[in-house]
Write a protein that holds these residues in place. Structure first.
Motif, PDB file in Angstrom:
ATOM      1  N   ILE A   1       0.877  -1.484  -0.014  1.00  0.00           N
ATOM      2  CA  ILE A   1      -0.062   0.073  -0.354  1.00  0.00           C
ATOM      3  C   ILE A   1       0.855   1.260  -0.107  1.00  0.00           C
ATOM      4  O   ILE A   1       0.245   1.257  -0.983  1.00  0.00           O
ATOM      5  CB  ILE A   1      -0.868  -0.104   1.158  1.00  0.00           C
ATOM      6  N   ASN A   2       1.995   1.247   0.622  1.00  0.00           N
ATOM      7  CA  ASN A   2       2.460   2.408   0.775  1.00  0.00           C
ATOM      8  C   ASN A   2       3.186   2.938  -0.243  1.00  0.00           C
ATOM      9  O   ASN A   2       3.950   4.188  -0.542  1.00  0.00           O
ATOM     10  CB  ASN A   2       3.528   2.475   2.526  1.00  0.00           C
ATOM     11  N   LEU A   3       3.621   1.748  -0.945  1.00  0.00           N
ATOM     12  CA  LEU A   3       4.498   1.705  -2.221  1.00  0.00           C
ATOM     13  C   LEU A   3       3.958   1.914  -3.151  1.00  0.00           C
ATOM     14  O   LEU A   3       4.447   2.762  -4.222  1.00  0.00           O
ATOM     15  CB  LEU A   3       5.520   0.431  -2.188  1.00  0.00           C
ATOM     16  N   LYS A   4       2.465   2.123  -3.588  1.00  0.00           N
ATOM     17  CA  LYS A   4       1.913   2.002  -5.177  1.00  0.00           C
ATOM     18  C   LYS A   4       2.310   2.952  -5.455  1.00  0.00           C
ATOM     19  O   LYS A   4       2.156   2.954  -6.791  1.00  0.00           O
ATOM     20  CB  LYS A   4       0.325   1.508  -4.198  1.00  0.00           C
TER      21      LYS A   4
ATOM     22  N   ARG B   1       3.864   3.383  -8.650  1.00  0.00           N
ATOM     23  CA  ARG B   1       3.035   3.901 -10.603  1.00  0.00           C
ATOM     24  C   ARG B   1       4.398   4.620 -11.050  1.00  0.00           C
ATOM     25  O   ARG B   1       4.079   5.006 -12.620  1.00  0.00           O
ATOM     26  CB  ARG B   1       2.182   4.423  -9.808  1.00  0.00           C
ATOM     27  N   ILE B   2       5.000   5.290 -10.495  1.00  0.00           N
ATOM     28  CA  ILE B   2       5.365   6.694 -11.549  1.00  0.00           C
ATOM     29  C   ILE B   2       6.403   5.944 -11.628  1.00  0.00           C
ATOM     30  O   ILE B   2       7.197   6.755 -12.799  1.00  0.00           O
ATOM     31  CB  ILE B   2       5.779   7.727 -10.162  1.00  0.00           C
ATOM     32  N   LEU B   3       7.628   5.487 -11.169  1.00  0.00           N
ATOM     33  CA  LEU B   3       8.624   4.475 -11.564  1.00  0.00           C
ATOM     34  C   LEU B   3       8.429   3.607 -12.387  1.00  0.00           C
ATOM     35  O   LEU B   3       8.909   3.970 -13.825  1.00  0.00           O
ATOM     36  CB  LEU B   3       9.102   3.854  -9.879  1.00  0.00           C
ATOM     37  N   ALA B   4       6.933   2.967 -12.539  1.00  0.00           N
ATOM     38  CA  ALA B   4       6.754   2.381 -13.749  1.00  0.00           C
ATOM     39  C   ALA B   4       6.437   2.905 -14.920  1.00  0.00           C
ATOM     40  O   ALA B   4       7.168   2.646 -15.783  1.00  0.00           O
ATOM     41  CB  ALA B   4       5.639   1.324 -13.273  1.00  0.00           C
ATOM     42  N   LEU B   5       5.388   4.493 -14.285  1.00  0.00           N
ATOM     43  CA  LEU B   5       5.820   4.888 -15.497  1.00  0.00           C
ATOM     44  C   LEU B   5       6.787   5.547 -16.198  1.00  0.00           C
ATOM     45  O   LEU B   5       7.231   5.609 -17.839  1.00  0.00           O
ATOM     46  CB  LEU B   5       4.438   6.115 -15.630  1.00  0.00           C
ATOM     47  N   LEU B   6       7.650   5.930 -15.566  1.00  0.00           N
ATOM     48  CA  LEU B   6       8.788   6.461 -15.548  1.00  0.00           C
ATOM     49  C   LEU B   6       9.384   5.423 -17.088  1.00  0.00           C
ATOM     50  O   LEU B   6      10.203   5.600 -18.013  1.00  0.00           O
ATOM     51  CB  LEU B   6      10.003   6.312 -15.000  1.00  0.00           C
ATOM     52  N   ALA B   7      10.450   4.244 -15.887  1.00  0.00           N
ATOM     53  CA  ALA B   7      10.794   2.973 -16.822  1.00  0.00           C
ATOM     54  C   ALA B   7      10.043   2.711 -18.401  1.00  0.00           C
ATOM     55  O   ALA B   7      10.754   3.029 -18.801  1.00  0.00           O
ATOM     56  CB  ALA B   7      10.909   1.923 -15.714  1.00  0.00           C
ATOM     57  N   THR B   8       8.612   2.833 -18.215  1.00  0.00           N
ATOM     58  CA  THR B   8       8.089   2.835 -19.389  1.00  0.00           C
ATOM     59  C   THR B   8       8.623   3.723 -20.601  1.00  0.00           C
ATOM     60  O   THR B   8       8.638   3.201 -21.482  1.00  0.00           O
ATOM     61  CB  THR B   8       6.597   2.110 -19.873  1.00  0.00           C
TER      62      THR B   8
END
Lengths: 360, 174
Positions: free
Chosen positions: B84-87, B91-98
């Protein structure tokens, strides 16, 4: 297509006929040798029509027992991984043999066949990779068993194997420096050359310290006594405690296969591989000028025989060590690996580098 | 033959990577990641880069993944753990990596269309053998090589200090 058939043939011959049979005989040697060393009679009950053959039939009896015993999957075990783990163990113990040169080239019907299953030009690195994978079979089996004793045994095993892999890796750097190659076939060939015109250039003569470190770390890698803290069958039990039937059988076989693999590697790196002193591709050439010319097939047979004899002598020594020394304590194992073998192998590299620079 | 091997290995790599992401059980994720690493090593071998393939397996599959497995098994992470805390952060990191990955892919396709990048076909590479890699490391790339080794040394010293600190206050065993 022909190359594929050739590789398959070599696989069946070297692994199926030689290595697996030696592994089976080792199970008998282990029992009979320990009996001789401990002044017992040893395995002699199994007979076929009254023929005992020194208890040799115990190999068959053991195999029948392992195959017919129930393969029990404990409650709460992770089924898939539990079934997979012993196979992974066995697989990585077997693929290591692909890079071992059992002999030089054999010329058969005009075709040159190197007596090595796969000529990997990164030989030593391939061996490191295979030895590194051996941890997985142990760790996964320990974890999938759903048993705390097994998990603890698996942790001891993986810590020990990772530690000693470092010493194995660093001790072989000296070999690479001396023979200037990482190809196992080339290393074995280079050991056929002579030093000062009469002394065969075997690894044990050029790298005595490397030989001792590699042998010690190699025995630790096989997880057998005196380094058997991961299994400790008599009291602390280990990673395959929950395995029965052929699951246990595969781990058992892996132990012996790893012993043979370490012995084969020691022969290849330090005992001249398949080399017979003064034997060249066309026959013997002695330093005092005499020459006995031999056909290629005789040379190949002699080389293969020489490899086997060295391997068997080394296996006998390793078995004798197994029945001579008591088990090391766990902290002693770690101390030996990190504080003695690793610095010693680094010193070995330093000495080798200095000597090589002085010589030329 | 090489093309068939390439497609099989590529498919295994992608599928096991997907499986690693989608699997709920962390231990199975680690195992699938190991499968991915193996198939990538196979791709290196197809490019004649057997040295990199071997080192890749020794370092990642042989050492790092074992430690991953260690940590996961010892911590006994639940299969249905909730982040929960990391969600939000993830998400931001996942978008950036994508975006970075898409940008890189686009760049590669664009460069290959313009003919600006040199590509190596299957079985044509020459970065395979140990002597050539060693020579490059000790001549052309000596400085980066030395910096990397100093970095590793710092990490080793740091690990020893972290491990030793907890032991110091305790009196020696009688």
């Amino acid at each position: 297509m022909q190359a594929l058939a050739e590789a398959a043939g070599k696989f069946v011959f070297f692994i199926g006929l030689i290595v697996l049979n030696i592994a089976a005989i080792l199970t008998w040697v282990e029992r009979k040798q320990s009996a001789v060393m401990q002044d017992r009679i040893g395995a002699n009950r199994a007979t076929i029509f009254g023929i005992r053959m020194l208890g040799m039939f115990h190999m068959l009896a053991d195999m029948l027992k392992l195959f017919t015993k129930e393969f029990f999957i404990p409650m709460g075990a992770r089924r898939f991984v539990y079934l997979l783990a012993p196979m992974i163990s066995l697989l990585f113990a077997l693929v290591g043999f692909a890079a071992i040169p059992f002999g030089d080239t054999l010329i058969l019907g005009g075709r040159e066949i190197p007596l090595q299953i796969a000529n990997v030009n990164i030989g030593i690195l391939y061996i490191f990779a295979v030895l590194g994978m051996a941890v997985y079979g142990v760790v996964l089996g320990a974890w999938a068993s759903n048993n705390n004793y097994a998990l603890l045994g698996g942790l001891r095993a993986s810590a020990q194997m990772l530690s000693y892999e470092v010493a194995i890796g660093v001790s072989l750097v000296g070999v690479i420096m001396v023979y200037q190659t990482v190809d196992l076939m080339e290393i074995a060939r280079a050991q056929g050359q002579l030093l000062w015109g009469w002394l065969p250039q075997w690894g044990i003569l050029l790298q005595p310290l490397g030989f001792l470190i590699f042998m010690t770390a190699g025995i630790a890698e096989t997880k057998r006594i005196p380094f058997d803290a991961p299994e400790g069958e008599s009291e602390i039990v280990g990673y395959f405690i929950e395995y029965s039937g052929m699951g246990f059988g595969m781990y058992f076989l892996t132990d012996f296969l790893e012993t043979i693999l370490i012995a084969s590697l020691t022969v290849t790196f330090f005992l001249g591989g398949f080399q017979v002193p003064y034997l060249y591709a066309d026959g013997f050439h002695f330093p005092w000028g005499q020459a006995i010319l031999l056909p290629n097939i005789a040379v190949a047979a002699l080389q293969f025989l020489s490899f086997l004899i060295k391997l068997i002598v080394l296996l006998f020594i390793m078995m004798a060590i197994r029945w001579t020394l008591p088990r090391f304590r766990y902290d002693q194992i770690m101390h030996l690996g990190w504080k003695i073998l690793l610095p010693a192998s680094l010193i070995n590299i330093l000495i080798t580098a200095v000597v090589l620079t002085i010589i030329g | 033959m090489q093309e068939i091997l390439f497609f099989v290995l590529a498919a295994v790599a992608v599928l096991s990577a997907l499986g690693m992401l989608l699997n709920k059980n962390p231990v199975y994720s680690v195992l699938l990641l190991i499968v991915t690493l193996f198939s990538i090593a196979g791709l290196y071998v197809l490019l004649n880069a057997s040295f990199i393939a071997a080192v890749h397996l020794i370092v990642y599959a042989g050492a790092i993944m074992v430690l991953f497995l260690f940590v996961i098994m010892l911590l006994d992470i639940r299969a249905d753990v909730e982040h929960i805390n990391l969600k939000r952060l993830s998400r931001i990191l996942a978008l950036l990596a994508t975006f970075i990955f898409l940008g890189e892919t686009f760049l590669i396709i664009w460069m290959s269309l313009k003919g600006k990048a040199a590509f190596v076909g299957l079985g044509e590479g020459i970065l395979g053998d140990v002597p050539s890699v060693g020579e490059l490391l000790f001549t052309k790339y000596l400085l980066p090589f030395e910096i990397a080794s100093v970095l590793l040394l710092v990490a080793i010293v740091g690990a020893i200090i972290l491990a030793k600190r907890k032991l110091r206050p305790e009196p020696p065993a009688a």
